[in-house]
Design an enzyme around this catalytic site. Structure first.
Site, mmCIF file in Angstrom:
data_model
loop_
_atom_site.group_PDB
_atom_site.id
_atom_site.type_symbol
_atom_site.label_atom_id
_atom_site.label_comp_id
_atom_site.label_asym_id
_atom_site.label_seq_id
_atom_site.Cartn_x
_atom_site.Cartn_y
_atom_site.Cartn_z
ATOM 1 C CE LYS A 1 -3.069 2.689 3.210
ATOM 2 N NZ LYS A 1 -4.123 2.623 4.058
ATOM 3 C CG ASP B 1 -5.849 7.303 4.103
ATOM 4 O OD1 ASP B 1 -6.681 8.396 4.197
ATOM 5 O OD2 ASP B 1 -5.696 6.531 5.612
ATOM 6 C CE LYS C 1 -7.185 8.247 8.068
ATOM 7 N NZ LYS C 1 -7.021 7.473 8.838
ATOM 8 C CG ASP D 1 -1.769 5.372 4.932
ATOM 9 O OD1 ASP D 1 -1.748 4.183 5.504
ATOM 10 O OD2 ASP D 1 -3.137 5.750 4.777
ATOM 11 C CG ASP E 1 -10.006 6.528 6.599
ATOM 12 O OD1 ASP E 1 -8.877 7.021 5.972
ATOM 13 O OD2 ASP E 1 -10.513 6.852 7.740
ATOM 14 C CD GLU F 1 -6.790 5.118 2.115
ATOM 15 O OE1 GLU F 1 -7.358 5.208 3.331
ATOM 16 O OE2 GLU F 1 -5.661 4.864 2.791
ATOM 17 N NE ARG G 1 -10.707 -1.653 3.315
ATOM 18 C CZ ARG G 1 -10.907 -2.048 5.036
ATOM 19 N NH1 ARG G 1 -12.444 -1.950 4.953
ATOM 20 N NH2 ARG G 1 -10.318 -1.523 6.217
HETATM 21 N N1 BES Z 1 -4.414 3.967 7.704
HETATM 22 C C1 BES Z 1 -5.117 4.402 7.339
HETATM 23 C C2 BES Z 1 -5.252 3.092 8.678
HETATM 24 C C3 BES Z 1 -4.245 3.084 10.200
HETATM 25 C C4 BES Z 1 -4.578 3.540 10.976
HETATM 26 C C5 BES Z 1 -2.344 3.474 9.776
HETATM 27 C C6 BES Z 1 -3.354 4.333 12.051
HETATM 28 C C7 BES Z 1 -2.088 3.583 10.544
HETATM 29 C C8 BES Z 1 -2.184 4.277 11.791
HETATM 30 C C9 BES Z 1 -6.340 3.663 6.814
HETATM 31 O O1 BES Z 1 -6.560 3.920 5.679
HETATM 32 C C10 BES Z 1 -7.810 3.376 7.271
HETATM 33 O O2 BES Z 1 -7.904 5.526 7.949
HETATM 34 N N2 BES Z 1 -8.782 2.938 7.547
HETATM 35 C C11 BES Z 1 -9.937 2.892 8.404
HETATM 36 C C12 BES Z 1 -10.519 1.854 7.813
HETATM 37 C C13 BES Z 1 -12.215 1.684 8.418
HETATM 38 C C14 BES Z 1 -12.454 3.027 7.687
HETATM 39 C C15 BES Z 1 -12.806 0.453 7.824
HETATM 40 C C16 BES Z 1 -10.069 2.290 9.847
HETATM 41 O O3 BES Z 1 -8.925 1.854 10.362
HETATM 42 O O4 BES Z 1 -10.291 3.174 10.794
HETATM 43 ZN ZN ZN Z 2 -5.237 4.499 4.523
HETATM 44 MN MN MN Z 3 -7.419 5.440 5.501
#
Ligand code: BES
Ligand code: ZN
Ligand code: MN
Length: 521
Positions: free
Chosen positions: A288, A293, A300, A311, A370, A372, A374
């Site tokens: 990824k 992000d 966020k 990210d 968010d 993104e 996947r």
């Molecule tokens: N990049 C984030 C995940 C992340 C969170 C990485 C904390 C490092 C530290 C990812 O893109 C994300 O935002 N994931 C969401 C998924 C949800 C919206 C299904 C999450 O984990 O809240």
């Molecule tokens: Zn992310």
């Molecule tokens: Mn995200």
């Protein structure tokens, strides 16, 4: 009005003058990334008496030292200090002494009884960190055989990493005196280091640099440039880059879709390395690479958002592993893939509820902008499967906050549909010191990710096993016949505090693991 005018003037003042490709705010882009000043690492049979001396210890007894001469008085002083401080040489322990003989400083570093290669590396890393502000050259000797001097040097290389290039005020001059590892067989140690550990340390450094650099410096286009630079002239490497036009033409809707709210164009970077005598089918490592992000329109919260410059850690570590394998001429065949996009909200950004399509034609209801990572991995996996026919695919991604809740920063999450692949990855984690813990992939998760209007949605409604649901989504785009695993590194790609091999900041997690895994066939 006044402030509007003012900001218009400001943005004019900072506006780039040339080229459509130049992005506003990128004026600080340096010619290279990362720090350059650090100690050179060398090997010798003997060493000057006026350098800072590191002695690697396995217990409380001062070991015989090849290449370093200590007088009887100096030995006595060290032995007395060991007793007075109850220093026992346990892994991670240190004792710093000054005023003994000509050495400006003598640092004892514990590696524990019968240290493994990893324990020796950790002692080396500890020494590098303790001597960060010691101007003098460093000599390292101690209770490791000549065959293991390279292990200690490897740890030293990882531990001395710094990322402070943007500090200009009140900064201490970085320690640049050489670090010399002494022993009876310096050329053997030198060769072991050059053939294996130097390339690996270079790979880890690349990953850390890419992730530590802010998002106004590293974005998809510059990520590609930096990877090209790191691999210039390295044999056996071929590079393919798809830009947005190429991806659109192939019907890859997700990588372009995630990036469409950003002026910085998305890219898919594929780096193949084929070593001599390696199998025909490569193993694919797919990372990824979200260079920032923001959450997109599913924005966020502000606190901690700056950490999302990291990210793209998965993609960075994939490239670091390829650098290590290629520079060490490992007899392996890999293709490293970076799915690169910047996730930003603007009038062109994809909206929650939008439907997108991957290259294979599968449709996605994009309910959360968010989620993104996947999305970009779906297209990247499909493309590499079709174009490179890999015998296995391993994803690595800062995918979910949920994996941090489950495993904190002790393990990365491992998800796999293939038992043999899971076992090999777990073993590589243990050997490399980048550990994995397996989490479930249950067929029931399909239900949670069902869409009423498309083949799948990118986020479940309500609570659920977030890390597993993310993994399920990615797996939906990988042919069941292809052995596939996914590593969620959201808890381990960044560290709040330094450990011996990993200074504070972006860790480069995954480079050592994937390097080890690739060699384990
Ligand atoms: N990049 C984030 C995940 C992340 C969170 C990485 C904390 C490092 C530290 C990812 O893109 C994300 O935002 N994931 C969401 C998924 C949800 C919206 C299904 C999450 O984990 O809240
Ligand atoms: Zn992310
Ligand atoms: Mn995200």
């Amino acid at each position: 009005m006044k402030s509007l005018l003012l900001s218009a003037c400001l943005s004019l003042a900072f506006a780039p003058t040339a080229m459509a490709q130049t992005i506003a705010g990128s004026g600080v882009i340096p010619a290279t990334i990362g720090n350059s000043a650090e100690r050179a690492i060398g090997f010798a049979a003997s060493a000057p008496a006026d350098a800072a001396l590191v002695i690697v210890m396995t217990d409380a007894a001062l070991p015989p030292l090849n290449g370093v001469t200590l007088g009887a008085g100096e030995r006595q002083a060290i032995t007395a200090a060991i007793a007075a401080a109850s220093f026992d040489g346990k892994a991670g322990s240190t004792l710093s002494l000054r005023g003994i003989g000509a050495h400006p400083r003598i640092l004892l570093v514990g590696a524990g009884v019968s240290p493994s290669s990893l324990a020796l590396a950790e002692a080396g890393g500890k020494a590098a960190q303790e001597l960060k502000s010691e101007a003098q050259p460093v000599v390292v000797a101690g209770a490791y055989g000549d065959a293991n001097a390279a292990d200690v040097a490897y740890g030293f290389a990882l531990g001395q990493y710094r990322f402070d290039r943007y500090q200009t005020v009140g900064k201490k001059t970085p320690a640049t005196g050489a670090a010399t590892f002494v022993g009876a067989n310096p050329s053997g140690a030198e060769a072991a280091f050059a053939n294996r550990w130097r390339p690996l340390a270079d790979g880890v450094r690349l990953s850390r640099d890419l992730a530590n650099e802010p998002a106004n410096v590293i974005y998809p286009e510059t990520f590609v440039t930096e990877v090209r630079k790191s691999l210039a002239g390295v044999a056996g490497v071929s590079i393919e880059v798809l830009d947005e036009a190429a991806m659109r033409k192939l019907g890859m809707g997700t990588i372009v879709g995630v990036g469409q709210g950003s002026p910085r164009g998305s890219r898919l970077l594929l780096v193949r390395y084929r070593g001599a005598g390696s199998p025909d089918a490569p193993t694919a490592f797919v990372g990824k690479g979200i260079t920032f992000d923001s959450g997109g329109l599913s924005l966020k919260p502000g606190a901690g958002m700056g950490n999302m410059k990291g990210d793209m850690s998965g993609a960075a570590s994939v490239m670091g592993a390829v650098v290590s394998l290629a520079k060490s001429r490992a007899p392996v065949h890999v293709v490293g893939v970076a799915a690169l996009a910047e996730n930003m909200p603007d009038g062109n950004a994809q909206r929650p509820g939008d439907v997108t399509r991957t290259m294979s034609g599968k449709t996605i209801e994009m309910v959360n902008a968010d989620a993104e990572g996947r999305l970009v991995l779906a297209d990247a996996n499909e493309y590499v499967a079709k174009a490179y026919k890999p015998k296995a695919i391993v994803n690595i991604a800062t995918l979910t906050g949920a994996v941090v809740g489950a495993l904190d920063n002790s393990y990365a999450g491992l998800f796999a549909r293939d038992e043999a692949l899971a076992a090999r990855l777990t073993a590589a984690g243990t050997a490399s010191g980048e550990e994995l813990w397996r989490l479930p992939l249950h067929k029931d998760y399909a239900e949670r990710m069902k869409s009423d209007i498309a083949d799948i949605r990118n986020s479940a409604t309500g609570q659920g096993p977030g890390a597993s649901l993310g993994a399920h989504f990615i797996g939906f785009f990988v042919d069941e016949a292809t052995p596939w695993a996914h590593l969620d590194i959201a808890g381990v790609n960044r560290s709040e505090k330094a450990t011996s091999l990993v200074p504070k900041g972006m860790t480069g997690f995954g480079v050592r693991l994937l390097d080890q895994f690739a060699r384990s066939e």
